[in-house]
Design a protein around this motif. Sequence first.
Motif: not given
Length: 253
Positions: A130, A132-133, A157, A159-164, A188
């Motif tokens: 994906s 993000g990956q 950019s 990534l989900d919130l946890r990975h951010q 952000d």
Amino acid sequence: MKIEAQALTVRYRALRAVDRIDLVAVPGEILGVVGPNGSGKSTLLKAIAGLVPVEGSLLFDGKPGRPRAIGYMPQDIAPRTALTVVEVVLLGRLGRLGFRVGREDLDAVGAVLEELGIAVLAPRFIGELSGGQRQLVFLAQALAASPSVLLLDEPISALDLRHQLEVLELLRRVTHGRGTATIAVLHDLNAAAGFADMLALLDRGCLRRHGAPADVLDVDALREVYGVHAVIERGAAGRTMIVPIGTVGRHQA
């Protein structure tokens, strides 16, 4: 490694994408680069990485020669090759590799994949992942050689919130712990204000402000540079929190 830009300029024909910027990034600090779309952020990173011709002065520890250990993560990370994750990350150690990949290289790659929580992806092809990956894999590539200079273009950019949060915390540990000079382009503003030690605010190729996040991101800067009316609050641990309210006409410079 200290990075100093003096009157740094990048031209695309008649356009000055970066216009006489004076900037300093010091070891052990994250310099966040912020600004609207088209303000020259990615071009600035490319200039420091040596990927575009520049005018002006660019020094590394007071010398014009770039260090070999620069970790660069571009914004465009679409897969173009049929490489596995391990092979992609090994490319980050290209300057260290000989005719054979040694145990030290494989151990270094394994360690950074573990640190980013993606060791399970090691045998997979980059094109199977994906967005993000892939972003985490190319961040691992940038970190693989333990660079003295780390240049990251939008590292969170996709990534989900946890990975951010995990990536930003990792970058702080690496930067502060290893004395790396890290420059990261971030859209952000709350992430930039919360995790960067210093900020550089760009607009139309020019450097508008450079300093501590609380000094750079105030209501005047958000109105004049972003065309946004916002409220600035102080959150947990004194972090700057930006709450956008609405749009306003941009200041005509």
